[in-house]
Scaffold this motif. Sequence first.
Motif, PDB file in Angstrom:
ATOM      1  N   ARG A 104       0.824  -1.203   0.000  1.00 32.67           N
ATOM      2  CA  ARG A 104       0.000   0.000   0.000  1.00 32.67           C
ATOM      3  C   ARG A 104       0.860   1.256   0.000  1.00 32.67           C
ATOM      4  NH1 ARG A 104      -5.546  -0.878   0.338  1.00 32.67           N
ATOM      5  NH2 ARG A 104      -5.490   1.343  -0.187  1.00 32.67           N
ATOM      6  N   GLY A 105       2.019   1.201   0.652  1.00 38.14           N
ATOM      7  CA  GLY A 105       2.910   2.350   0.649  1.00 38.14           C
ATOM      8  C   GLY A 105       3.415   2.676  -0.744  1.00 38.14           C
ATOM      9  N   SER A 108       0.918   4.746  -2.526  1.00 37.14           N
ATOM     10  CA  SER A 108       0.532   6.018  -1.921  1.00 37.14           C
ATOM     11  C   SER A 108       1.021   7.193  -2.766  1.00 37.14           C
ATOM     12  CB  SER A 108       1.109   6.125  -0.509  1.00 37.14           C
ATOM     13  OG  SER A 108       2.526   6.172  -0.560  1.00 37.14           O
ATOM     14  N   LYS A 109       0.659   8.399  -2.369  1.00 37.22           N
ATOM     15  CA  LYS A 109       1.016   9.597  -3.119  1.00 37.22           C
ATOM     16  C   LYS A 109       2.525   9.793  -3.224  1.00 37.22           C
ATOM     17  CE  LYS A 109      -3.241  12.033  -1.905  1.00 37.22           C
ATOM     18  NZ  LYS A 109      -3.831  13.216  -1.205  1.00 37.22           N
ATOM     19  N   ASN A 110       3.238   9.517  -2.109  1.00 43.30           N
ATOM     20  CA  ASN A 110       4.693   9.706  -2.153  1.00 43.30           C
ATOM     21  C   ASN A 110       5.447   8.424  -2.484  1.00 43.30           C
ATOM     22  OD1 ASN A 110       4.619   8.177   0.197  1.00 43.30           O
ATOM     23  ND2 ASN A 110       5.018   9.920   1.557  1.00 43.30           N
ATOM     24  N   ASN A 114       2.434   5.126   4.291  1.00 42.39           N
ATOM     25  CA  ASN A 114       1.048   4.681   4.260  1.00 42.39           C
ATOM     26  C   ASN A 114       0.098   5.835   4.533  1.00 42.39           C
ATOM     27  OD1 ASN A 114       2.482   1.881   5.559  1.00 42.39           O
ATOM     28  ND2 ASN A 114       0.995   1.614   3.922  1.00 42.39           N
ATOM     29  N   GLU A 115      -1.044   5.786   3.885  1.00 43.19           N
ATOM     30  CA  GLU A 115      -2.096   6.764   4.111  1.00 43.19           C
ATOM     31  C   GLU A 115      -2.889   6.365   5.355  1.00 43.19           C
ATOM     32  OE1 GLU A 115      -2.179   9.339   2.236  1.00 43.19           O
ATOM     33  OE2 GLU A 115      -1.007   8.713   0.489  1.00 43.19           O
ATOM     34  N   ILE A 116      -3.570   7.352   5.966  1.00 40.33           N
ATOM     35  CA  ILE A 116      -4.344   7.071   7.179  1.00 40.33           C
ATOM     36  C   ILE A 116      -5.394   6.014   6.929  1.00 40.33           C
ATOM     37  CG2 ILE A 116      -5.976   8.057   8.833  1.00 40.33           C
ATOM     38  CD1 ILE A 116      -4.489  10.690   8.621  1.00 40.33           C
ATOM     39  N   GLN A 117      -6.027   6.052   5.769  1.00 41.02           N
ATOM     40  CA  GLN A 117      -7.101   5.103   5.480  1.00 41.02           C
ATOM     41  C   GLN A 117      -6.602   3.669   5.349  1.00 41.02           C
ATOM     42  OE1 GLN A 117      -6.302   7.717   3.593  1.00 41.02           O
ATOM     43  NE2 GLN A 117      -6.186   7.183   1.398  1.00 41.02           N
ATOM     44  N   ASP A 118      -5.305   3.496   5.110  1.00 42.24           N
ATOM     45  CA  ASP A 118      -4.756   2.138   4.983  1.00 42.24           C
ATOM     46  C   ASP A 118      -4.992   1.327   6.248  1.00 42.24           C
ATOM     47  OD1 ASP A 118      -3.878   2.736   2.463  1.00 42.24           O
ATOM     48  OD2 ASP A 118      -1.780   3.028   3.025  1.00 42.24           O
ATOM     49  N   TYR A 119      -4.876   1.984   7.390  1.00 39.96           N
ATOM     50  CA  TYR A 119      -4.975   1.256   8.649  1.00 39.96           C
ATOM     51  C   TYR A 119      -6.392   0.741   8.891  1.00 39.96           C
ATOM     52  CZ  TYR A 119      -0.382   3.231   9.231  1.00 39.96           C
ATOM     53  OH  TYR A 119       0.936   3.566   9.028  1.00 39.96           O
TER      54      TYR A 119
END
Length: 252
Positions: A104-105, A108-110, A114-119
């Motif tokens: 997922r990382g 992600s945008k960068n 990981n984005e907050i929603q990933d969790y």
Amino acid sequence: MQPIKSASSLSRTKNWRVLLYGKPGVGKTTAISYLKGKTLVLDLDDSSKVLAGLPNIDVQPFDRSKPSEEWKDFLTNLNSRINGYDNLVVDNVSAFEKDWFVERGRESKNGIGNEIQDYGQWGNYFSRVLTTVFMDAPINVLVTAWENTRNITAESGQSFSQYAPAIRDSVRDGLLGLTDVVGRLMVNPKTGGRGVILEGTDAIFAKNRLDHRTSAPIEELFAFGGDGDEQSNRQSAVRSVEHDEATLPKSK
């Protein structure tokens, strides 16, 4: 709705679900060799080499760079995939968790974090995967995980170390609720013998609803339903392991 069943017709030892956890290197994958019958191992952490040469074990490799795609492929036609096997082993869900977040990382945008929603999405995804395995596989299922240790302070002020499967709290309790047995695998540092703790305490995540054993040597862990005398013999075989652990220094 399925027909009502009499409790007298239920079997404790058929199609059980077991979670075995412990520190890396204590022998979780090696424990697979003690399963009776034919076994299929979904190798999530590339540790299946220790099973080399065993005739009744087949290994399904897993590409850790694309865990979501691999799981989707594995769960497609699950029943036909496991047809002819007595046991399915999912080895090791802690590694799978780490690989999923790495995947997922990368998306992600960068391209790193990981984005907050990933969790939040992880909890739903993991639950769907393991629930599908537990509910749809008409055979025994063994899941392994690494061990996590954290310091806990009780209301009394006493501090101690707590041992649990190394998966996020948000999915751990749900997984433990689906299992019949949760065991912590330990090694006696004096003898090298391996034993499994099957009775939970404030310090250890464990349970056993298949028989009355509170511990067992790893060689006999999967012999569920033994009589009382056999139970006593198995418990005495790992009593020294429990004693060694009890005498370890506690967190202050």
